[in-house]
Design a protein around this motif. Structure first.
Motif, PDB file in Angstrom:
ATOM      1  N   ALA A 239       0.783  -1.227  -0.059  1.00  0.00           N
ATOM      2  CA  ALA A 239      -0.163   0.024  -0.058  1.00  0.00           C
ATOM      3  C   ALA A 239       0.825   1.221  -0.152  1.00  0.00           C
ATOM      4  CB  ALA A 239      -1.056  -0.055   1.157  1.00  0.00           C
ATOM      5  N   ALA A 240       1.980   1.391   0.866  1.00  0.00           N
ATOM      6  CA  ALA A 240       2.907   2.456   0.595  1.00  0.00           C
ATOM      7  C   ALA A 240       3.649   2.567  -0.600  1.00  0.00           C
ATOM      8  CB  ALA A 240       3.953   2.250   1.819  1.00  0.00           C
ATOM      9  N   GLU A 241       3.817   1.393  -1.094  1.00  0.00           N
ATOM     10  CA  GLU A 241       4.440   1.551  -2.643  1.00  0.00           C
ATOM     11  C   GLU A 241       3.421   2.075  -3.545  1.00  0.00           C
ATOM     12  OE1 GLU A 241       7.485  -2.419  -2.320  1.00  0.00           O
ATOM     13  OE2 GLU A 241       5.411  -2.431  -3.081  1.00  0.00           O
ATOM     14  N   ALA A 242       2.334   1.555  -3.569  1.00  0.00           N
ATOM     15  CA  ALA A 242       1.157   2.134  -4.426  1.00  0.00           C
ATOM     16  C   ALA A 242       0.943   3.971  -4.180  1.00  0.00           C
ATOM     17  CB  ALA A 242      -0.100   1.513  -4.241  1.00  0.00           C
ATOM     18  N   LEU A 243       0.841   4.211  -2.898  1.00  0.00           N
ATOM     19  CA  LEU A 243       0.724   5.686  -2.563  1.00  0.00           C
ATOM     20  C   LEU A 243       1.949   6.477  -2.952  1.00  0.00           C
ATOM     21  CD1 LEU A 243      -1.053   6.106   0.845  1.00  0.00           C
ATOM     22  CD2 LEU A 243      -2.064   6.358  -1.732  1.00  0.00           C
TER      23      LEU A 243
ATOM     24  N   ALA B  25      -1.206  14.288  -1.722  1.00  0.00           N
ATOM     25  CA  ALA B  25      -0.894  13.184  -2.059  1.00  0.00           C
ATOM     26  C   ALA B  25       0.234  12.453  -1.558  1.00  0.00           C
ATOM     27  CB  ALA B  25      -0.774  12.837  -3.503  1.00  0.00           C
ATOM     28  N   VAL B  26       1.469  13.446  -1.402  1.00  0.00           N
ATOM     29  CA  VAL B  26       2.696  13.214  -0.732  1.00  0.00           C
ATOM     30  C   VAL B  26       2.571  12.826   0.737  1.00  0.00           C
ATOM     31  CG1 VAL B  26       5.166  14.027  -0.385  1.00  0.00           C
ATOM     32  CG2 VAL B  26       4.228  14.084  -2.585  1.00  0.00           C
ATOM     33  N   ALA B  27       1.768  13.874   1.351  1.00  0.00           N
ATOM     34  CA  ALA B  27       1.517  13.632   2.741  1.00  0.00           C
ATOM     35  C   ALA B  27       0.910  12.059   3.135  1.00  0.00           C
ATOM     36  CB  ALA B  27       0.539  14.801   3.093  1.00  0.00           C
ATOM     37  N   GLU B  28       0.025  11.874   2.322  1.00  0.00           N
ATOM     38  CA  GLU B  28      -0.803  10.451   2.511  1.00  0.00           C
ATOM     39  C   GLU B  28       0.189   9.324   2.437  1.00  0.00           C
ATOM     40  OE1 GLU B  28      -4.507   9.732   0.148  1.00  0.00           O
ATOM     41  OE2 GLU B  28      -4.278  11.903  -0.207  1.00  0.00           O
TER      42      GLU B  28
ATOM     43  N   HIS C 152      11.596  13.392  10.917  1.00  0.00           N
ATOM     44  CA  HIS C 152      12.161  14.629   9.939  1.00  0.00           C
ATOM     45  C   HIS C 152      11.183  15.891  10.188  1.00  0.00           C
ATOM     46  CE1 HIS C 152      12.497  17.343   6.449  1.00  0.00           C
ATOM     47  NE2 HIS C 152      13.693  17.226   6.490  1.00  0.00           N
ATOM     48  N   ASP C 153       9.808  15.526  10.136  1.00  0.00           N
ATOM     49  CA  ASP C 153       8.715  16.260  10.382  1.00  0.00           C
ATOM     50  C   ASP C 153       7.492  15.626  10.946  1.00  0.00           C
ATOM     51  OD1 ASP C 153       9.350  16.467   7.254  1.00  0.00           O
ATOM     52  OD2 ASP C 153       6.913  15.940   7.722  1.00  0.00           O
ATOM     53  N   PRO C 154       6.632  16.031  11.529  1.00  0.00           N
ATOM     54  CA  PRO C 154       5.784  15.141  12.540  1.00  0.00           C
ATOM     55  C   PRO C 154       4.635  14.794  11.545  1.00  0.00           C
ATOM     56  CG  PRO C 154       5.414  17.524  12.959  1.00  0.00           C
ATOM     57  CD  PRO C 154       6.713  17.478  12.150  1.00  0.00           C
ATOM     58  N   VAL C 155       4.326  13.316  11.467  1.00  0.00           N
ATOM     59  CA  VAL C 155       3.416  12.766  10.725  1.00  0.00           C
ATOM     60  C   VAL C 155       1.893  13.168  11.328  1.00  0.00           C
ATOM     61  CG1 VAL C 155       3.106  10.684  12.009  1.00  0.00           C
ATOM     62  CG2 VAL C 155       2.883  10.552   9.382  1.00  0.00           C
ATOM     63  N   ARG C 156       1.760  13.489  12.481  1.00  0.00           N
ATOM     64  CA  ARG C 156       0.533  13.726  13.008  1.00  0.00           C
ATOM     65  C   ARG C 156       0.096  15.198  12.193  1.00  0.00           C
ATOM     66  NH1 ARG C 156       4.556  15.156  16.664  1.00  0.00           N
ATOM     67  NH2 ARG C 156       4.624  17.202  17.293  1.00  0.00           N
ATOM     68  N   TRP C 157       0.886  15.912  11.593  1.00  0.00           N
ATOM     69  CA  TRP C 157       0.207  17.139  11.041  1.00  0.00           C
ATOM     70  C   TRP C 157       0.111  16.777   9.668  1.00  0.00           C
ATOM     71  CZ3 TRP C 157      -1.370  21.723  12.458  1.00  0.00           C
ATOM     72  CH2 TRP C 157      -1.181  22.113  13.730  1.00  0.00           C
ATOM     73  N   LYS C 158       0.439  15.652   8.960  1.00  0.00           N
ATOM     74  CA  LYS C 158      -0.104  15.307   7.692  1.00  0.00           C
ATOM     75  C   LYS C 158      -1.387  14.765   7.741  1.00  0.00           C
ATOM     76  CE  LYS C 158       4.755  14.306   6.729  1.00  0.00           C
ATOM     77  NZ  LYS C 158       4.777  15.552   6.160  1.00  0.00           N
ATOM     78  N   TYR C 159      -1.913  14.031   9.032  1.00  0.00           N
ATOM     79  CA  TYR C 159      -3.170  13.646   9.093  1.00  0.00           C
ATOM     80  C   TYR C 159      -4.045  14.831   8.849  1.00  0.00           C
ATOM     81  CZ  TYR C 159      -2.173   8.795  10.559  1.00  0.00           C
ATOM     82  OH  TYR C 159      -1.682   7.488  10.529  1.00  0.00           O
ATOM     83  N   PHE C 160      -3.567  15.950   9.773  1.00  0.00           N
ATOM     84  CA  PHE C 160      -4.332  17.321   9.650  1.00  0.00           C
ATOM     85  C   PHE C 160      -4.472  17.464   8.227  1.00  0.00           C
ATOM     86  CE2 PHE C 160      -4.421  21.700   9.955  1.00  0.00           C
ATOM     87  CZ  PHE C 160      -5.534  21.976  10.749  1.00  0.00           C
TER      88      PHE C 160
ATOM     89  N   VAL D 233      -4.340  16.378   5.383  1.00  0.00           N
ATOM     90  CA  VAL D 233      -5.067  15.418   4.530  1.00  0.00           C
ATOM     91  C   VAL D 233      -6.805  15.626   4.906  1.00  0.00           C
ATOM     92  CG1 VAL D 233      -5.618  13.112   3.882  1.00  0.00           C
ATOM     93  CG2 VAL D 233      -3.198  13.779   4.025  1.00  0.00           C
ATOM     94  N   GLY D 234      -7.052  15.616   6.056  1.00  0.00           N
ATOM     95  CA  GLY D 234      -8.387  15.481   6.557  1.00  0.00           C
ATOM     96  C   GLY D 234      -8.927  17.123   6.305  1.00  0.00           C
ATOM     97  N   ASN D 235      -8.337  18.197   6.707  1.00  0.00           N
ATOM     98  CA  ASN D 235      -8.382  19.503   6.383  1.00  0.00           C
ATOM     99  C   ASN D 235      -8.966  19.820   4.788  1.00  0.00           C
ATOM    100  OD1 ASN D 235      -9.261  21.830   7.544  1.00  0.00           O
ATOM    101  ND2 ASN D 235      -7.432  22.883   7.468  1.00  0.00           N
ATOM    102  N   TYR D 236      -7.886  19.096   4.153  1.00  0.00           N
ATOM    103  CA  TYR D 236      -8.121  19.209   2.608  1.00  0.00           C
ATOM    104  C   TYR D 236      -9.527  18.691   1.996  1.00  0.00           C
ATOM    105  CZ  TYR D 236      -6.837  18.728  -2.226  1.00  0.00           C
ATOM    106  OH  TYR D 236      -7.026  18.843  -3.686  1.00  0.00           O
ATOM    107  N   TYR D 237      -9.831  17.428   2.559  1.00  0.00           N
ATOM    108  CA  TYR D 237     -10.998  16.706   2.007  1.00  0.00           C
ATOM    109  C   TYR D 237     -12.104  17.114   2.622  1.00  0.00           C
ATOM    110  CZ  TYR D 237      -7.594  13.438  -0.339  1.00  0.00           C
ATOM    111  OH  TYR D 237      -6.645  13.196  -1.409  1.00  0.00           O
TER     112      TYR D 237
END
Length: 415
Positions: free
Chosen positions: A312-316, A342-345, A389-397, A399-403
Motif C-alpha cells: 500500500a505504501a508503494e502504491a501511494l 498525495a505526498v502527505a498520504e 524529520h517532520d511530524p506525521v501527525r500534522w500530515k493527518y491534519f 489531509v483531513g482539512n483538505y478533503y
C-alpha cells in the motif's frame, strides 16, 4: 581578502579523497532505474558494517555520483535525463533499501537542484546543472537549532561594503550531505528579512563542517553542524528560497516525496531481513505444532499484514510521484496542493510501515535477532530517526482539512 566577483571564478572545491570523477551521463528513466539497481547490489554488501562502525561512505558516495544518478533530474535542455518524479522516488527507495544512510544523503542535493530549476537564473542553471552533471555534489545548511520553530532562520546574509558580494554568518545543524559536498546550499536571511539560498563552495574560507552527528540512526549521513564565519559569497551564487513557496511550485512536495521514498526503502530492508531470518534462523513457538518458524500460522498472519502495508505504501508513493509530475508540468494552486496532499498520504504510510517492519522483525524473528552480530536494529533506528524529520501527525491534519474543508495545505518544505 578579495571578494570573488562571480561564482564561475570560484575554485572547484575538493570534497573527498577521489577528486577526479568520470561520471556517466544517464539519458532516460530506464537507464536511471537500471543504474540504481546495480549500485544498490554493491552498497548493500557492507551496509551493516558501515552502520556498526560509523564508517563514513566516501568511496560509496563517489561510486553513487559516478553512476550518473545524482544528475537525473537536470532538465534535458541542460544535458540531463529530465527524469520523472516517479523515477526519482523509485531510485531513492532502491538505494535506501540497500543503505538507509546513503539513501538520505543526496536528498538535499536534489532539493537544491529543484530550487535551481524553479528559481535559478539562466546563468545559475547553466553553471550548476553542468557542475552536477560532471559530478559535483550539493549539500545542505538549512535547519538551525535554538529557533522558535523548525522553519525560522537566524543565519544572516549581509551585503559587502563594496557591494560586490555578500558575507554569511551563522550556525546550522542537521546539515545532511554538507560534509561530503562540493557546494553547500545555505538558507540565509538578507538585509530585508527575506530568506534566500546561497550556494557556497564547501571549502570556502570561514566555512567549517563539524562531524558531530550523534543520532542513533542514519549514523553515516554526517548530519552535523555547519559554521559560517564571515564567509564570502558572490552575488550570482544567491537565489530565491522564500520565493520557492510564495507561488505554487513543486519544491515542497518533491522534497517530501524523497523523504517518503527513503522511509519506504528502509521498510523494504527490514522486511527482507525479517523474511530471511524467519526462514533460516528462527524457531517456531512450541504451541504452534509446526517444524519451521515460517509455518507458524500467527507469524504467517503478521507477515501478510506487513506485506499489505508495504505494498500500500508503494502504491501511494507512486501515486504521489505522478501528482508531483503533473504539478511540475502545470504548477497551479490546485495541482501543487493536490501533489502536497498525495505526498502527505504517502508519508503517513511510509512512516508507519518503516517503523512497523523494523519492530515486527524482532517480534517474529525471535531473541536471536537481537544479537549484536546481526545488527538488525539498524533498520528500526534508521526509521525512527528519519521519520522524525517532520511530524506525521500534522500530515493527518493536512489531509483531513483538505478533503473535509477544502483547505489547501501551507506551502513549505515540511508538508
Amino acid at each position: 581578502m578579495t571578494q570573488t566577483a562571480s561564482i564561475s571564478e570560484a575554485a572547484r572545491p575538493v570534497s573527498g579523497p577521489n577528486t577526479q570523477r568520470v561520471v556517466t551521463r544517464i539519458r532516460d528513466d530506464a537507464e536511471a532505474l537500471q543504474a540504481a539497481h546495480k549500485l544498490a547490489a554493491e552498497l548493500v554488501q557492507q551496509a551493516s558494517d558501515r552502520d556498526r562502525t560509523r564508517r563514513l561512505p566516501w568511496d560509496e558516495l563517489d561510486r553513487y555520483v559516478r553512476s550518473g544518478l545524482w544528475g537525473i533530474t537536470v532538465p534535458k535542455q541542460y544535458g540531463g535525463a529530465g527524469a520523472s518524479n516517479v523515477t526519482l522516488a523509485q531510485v531513492f527507495a532502491i538505494i535506501a533499501a540497500a543503505d538507509g544512510s546513503i539513501g538520505q544523503i543526496p536528498q538535499n542535493h536534489f532539493y537544491a537542484v529543484e530550487i535551481l530549476r524553479v528559481n535559478g537564473s539562466e546563468q545559475q542553471k547553466r553553471f550548476f546543472f553542468e557542475r552536477v552533471l560532471q559530478g559535483d555534489r550539493l549539500g545542505n545548511a538549512l535547519a538551525e537549532l535554538g529557533t522558535r520553530n523548525s522553519n525560522e532562520r537566524k543565519t544572516r546574509l549581509t551585503r559587502d561594503p563594496d557591494g560586490v558580494g555578500y558575507r554569511i554568518n551563522g550556525r546550522k545543524f542537521y546539515a545532511t550531505g554538507a560534509l561530503y559536498a562540493d557546494w553547500v546550499p545555505t538558507s540565509v536571511i538578507d538585509d530585508d528579512g527575506v530568506q534566500q539560498l546561497a550556494i557556497v563552495p564547501r571549502h570556502a574560507p570561514g566555512l567549517s563542517i563539524v562531524d558531530d552527528w550523534t543520532g542513533f540512526g542514519q549514523r553515516t549521513t554526517g548530519s552535523g553542524t555547519a559554521l559560517f564565519d564571515n564567509v564570502q559569497v558572490p552575488v550570482d551564487a544567491v537565489l530565491g528560497f522564500q520565493a520557492s513557496f510564495a507561488r505554487p511550485t513543486t519544491v515542497g512536495p518533491q522534497a517530501q516525496l524523497m523523504h517518503a521514498a527513503i522511509d519506504l526503502g528502509i521498510a523494504r530492508a527490514a522486511y527482507d531481513d525479517l523474511i530471511v531470518f524467519v526462514k533460516t534462523h528462527s524457531r517456531p513457538w512450541v504451541d504452534a505444532g509446526v517444524e519451521k518458524a515460517s509455518e507458524d500460522p500467527l507469524t504467517i498472519h503478521e507477515v501478510g499484514n506487513l506485506s499489505i502495508q508495504l505494498h500500500a505504501a508503494e502504491a501511494l508513493l507512486e501515486r504521489a510521484a505522478r501528482k508531483v509530475d503533473l504539478a511540475a508540468a502545470d504548477p497551479t494552486d490546485e495541482t501543487v496542493a493536490a501533489a502536497s496532499i498525495a505526498v502527505a498520504e504517502a508519508r503517513v504510510l511510509s512512516t508507519d510501515i518503516s517503523l512497523a517492519a523494523g519492530s515486527k522483525l524482532f517480534e517474529l524473528a525471535g531473541s536471536q535477532s537481537t544479537l549484536a552480530e546481526h545488527n538488525l536494529d539498524r533498520h528500526w533506528r534508521n526509521a525512527r530517526t528519519h521519520t522524525l524529520h517532520d511530524p506525521v501527525r500534522w500530515k493527518y491534519f493536512a489531509v483531513g482539512n483538505y478533503y473535509l474543508n477544502g483547505k489547501k495545505p501551507p506551502r513549505h518544505g515540511a508538508i
